[in-house]
Design an enzyme around this catalytic site. Sequence first.
Site, PDB file in Angstrom:
ATOM      1  N   SER A  46     -36.907  -8.576 -13.032  1.00 50.32           N
ATOM      2  CA  SER A  46     -36.066  -7.781 -12.126  1.00 50.32           C
ATOM      3  C   SER A  46     -34.912  -8.574 -11.526  1.00 50.32           C
ATOM      4  O   SER A  46     -33.936  -7.973 -11.075  1.00 50.32           O
ATOM      5  CB  SER A  46     -36.919  -7.216 -10.986  1.00 50.32           C
ATOM      6  OG  SER A  46     -37.556  -8.263 -10.285  1.00 50.32           O
ATOM      7  N   ASP A 350     -35.923  -5.708  -0.480  1.00 50.18           N
ATOM      8  CA  ASP A 350     -37.068  -4.792  -0.396  1.00 50.18           C
ATOM      9  C   ASP A 350     -38.421  -5.494  -0.324  1.00 50.18           C
ATOM     10  O   ASP A 350     -39.443  -4.888  -0.601  1.00 50.18           O
ATOM     11  CB  ASP A 350     -37.045  -3.843  -1.601  1.00 50.18           C
ATOM     12  CG  ASP A 350     -37.189  -4.588  -2.918  1.00 50.18           C
ATOM     13  OD1 ASP A 350     -37.287  -5.834  -2.903  1.00 50.18           O
ATOM     14  OD2 ASP A 350     -37.200  -3.931  -3.982  1.00 50.18           O
ATOM     15  N   HIS A 353     -37.111  -8.446  -3.854  1.00 51.85           N
ATOM     16  CA  HIS A 353     -35.812  -8.719  -4.473  1.00 51.85           C
ATOM     17  C   HIS A 353     -34.742  -9.093  -3.452  1.00 51.85           C
ATOM     18  O   HIS A 353     -34.846  -8.733  -2.278  1.00 51.85           O
ATOM     19  CB  HIS A 353     -35.380  -7.481  -5.278  1.00 51.85           C
ATOM     20  CG  HIS A 353     -36.423  -7.029  -6.239  1.00 51.85           C
ATOM     21  ND1 HIS A 353     -37.220  -5.921  -6.016  1.00 51.85           N
ATOM     22  CD2 HIS A 353     -36.840  -7.572  -7.407  1.00 51.85           C
ATOM     23  CE1 HIS A 353     -38.071  -5.794  -7.019  1.00 51.85           C
ATOM     24  NE2 HIS A 353     -37.875  -6.780  -7.869  1.00 51.85           N
TER      25      HIS A 353
END
Length: 387
Positions: A46, A350, A353
Amino acid sequence: MKYSPRVVISLFCSYMLILHITSSTVSPALALKDCEFPAIFNFGDSNSDTGGLAASLGPPTTPYGETYFHMPVGRFSDGRLIIDFIAQSLGHPYLSAYLDSLGTNFSHGANFATAASTIRLPDHILPAGGFSPFYLDIQYGQFLQLKFRSQLIRHRGGIFASLMPKEDYFSKALYTFDIGQNDLGEGFFGNMTVQEVNASVPDIITGFSTNIKKIYDLGARSFWIHNTGPIGCLPYILVTFPSAQKDEVGCAKAYNEVAQHFNHELKQAIVQLRKDLPLGAFTYVDVYSVKYSLFKEPEKHGFELPLIACCGYGGKYNYGGGGCGATITVNGSQIFVGSCKNPSARVNWDGIHYTEAAAKFVFDKISTGAYSDPPLPLKEACHRSFK
Ligand SMILES: *[C@@H]1O[C@H](CO)[C@@H](O)[C@H](O)[C@H]1NC(C)=O
Ligand SMILES: *[C@@H]1O[C@H](CO)[C@@H](O)[C@H](O)[C@H]1NC(C)=O
Ligand SMILES: *[C@@H]1O[C@H](CO)[C@@H](O)[C@H](O)[C@H]1NC(C)=O
Ligand SMILES: *[C@@H]1O[C@H](CO)[C@@H](O)[C@H](O)[C@H]1NC(C)=O
């Protein structure tokens, strides 16, 4: 190691030559030409997913993407990622995710990264829970398909041909990597002790090197490899392991030490790759140190509350009580879990991240070469290391 032939300055430009001779302070690094990187092929999780997991297993929802794109765009951030700034700085459009069937354009590269990807085959995979099915071996397999099928499509002509990279781009491209964080995470969130995860690092690194060799064997030459960040500074670790001992800035010490051990082994593996794959230019990029500076001296760099999620709910780290973008019920009333007032001053988006602001900060630092081994800027990362 000797000077490699590829580090020789072009002598065609006599002006540059005179400049070089008359200015004795010019270091070898300054004399290197910018590389031609007509494409970027990225592998990762990610930290660099520009839409792969979103296309295959489901997209993140509002407020993801709100800062720059003003809508969710498959990135696990409020905006752009480090890989976006890399693409932009090389004059390319943002990378299309290989797995995205809608509107993709691979003429200047492709992105095989998906959120929750690991280097090694994970024990549990999404959507049932666990990690991405597209771990590094699969990402390599997808690259292999793109390499061969893109050329068939180009030869066939028609509307799809122009969306494919040219054949020679594969050897000239920059190959970027940011993966490994989830291999550590899988261990921590499974039933392994910190010491057991630490002991699994060499096997993880072997999986990484094996794929690098396979990608090199397909003609890749320029490798830009990010190390892993300080995982112990992220709310998903801090909240899951509340009794972990903290360092002076509040990060979970032992978890960061495992990340550092991973990075040490990665750096050693890259030294070995340079020996085994002599035509490759391998740049090891110390993203860890740049990210850690955001936790250590946030104010100095224009940030605040680095350990606290901007978009989240619950507890000291604003994490764990409901995911970013979820609607949760608190005391009988519904609450939308949205973002904080000023994401541009925040480090963590979040709980897992980074924000766009943090990604931009990291990019600005690493693109100069100041955190690289060898210390070459991004634009010179095709030159083989020299001493
Ligand atoms: C694909 O991307 C290239 C590079 O940005 C661009 O020149 C080209 O027009 C794009 N093709 C389509 C069909 O959008
Ligand atoms: C951890 O161990 C417990 C008990 O043996 C088991 O129920 C659980 O599924 C394990 N968790 C993982 C992630 O392997
Ligand atoms: C991880 O392993 C390395 C090598 O054995 C060791 O030097 C280091 O102290 C270990 N770190 C942790 C946190 O266990
Ligand atoms: C929910 O109720 C608890 C206990 O009365 C209170 O401390 C808390 O602030 C309430 N939360 C919200 C979001 O209203």
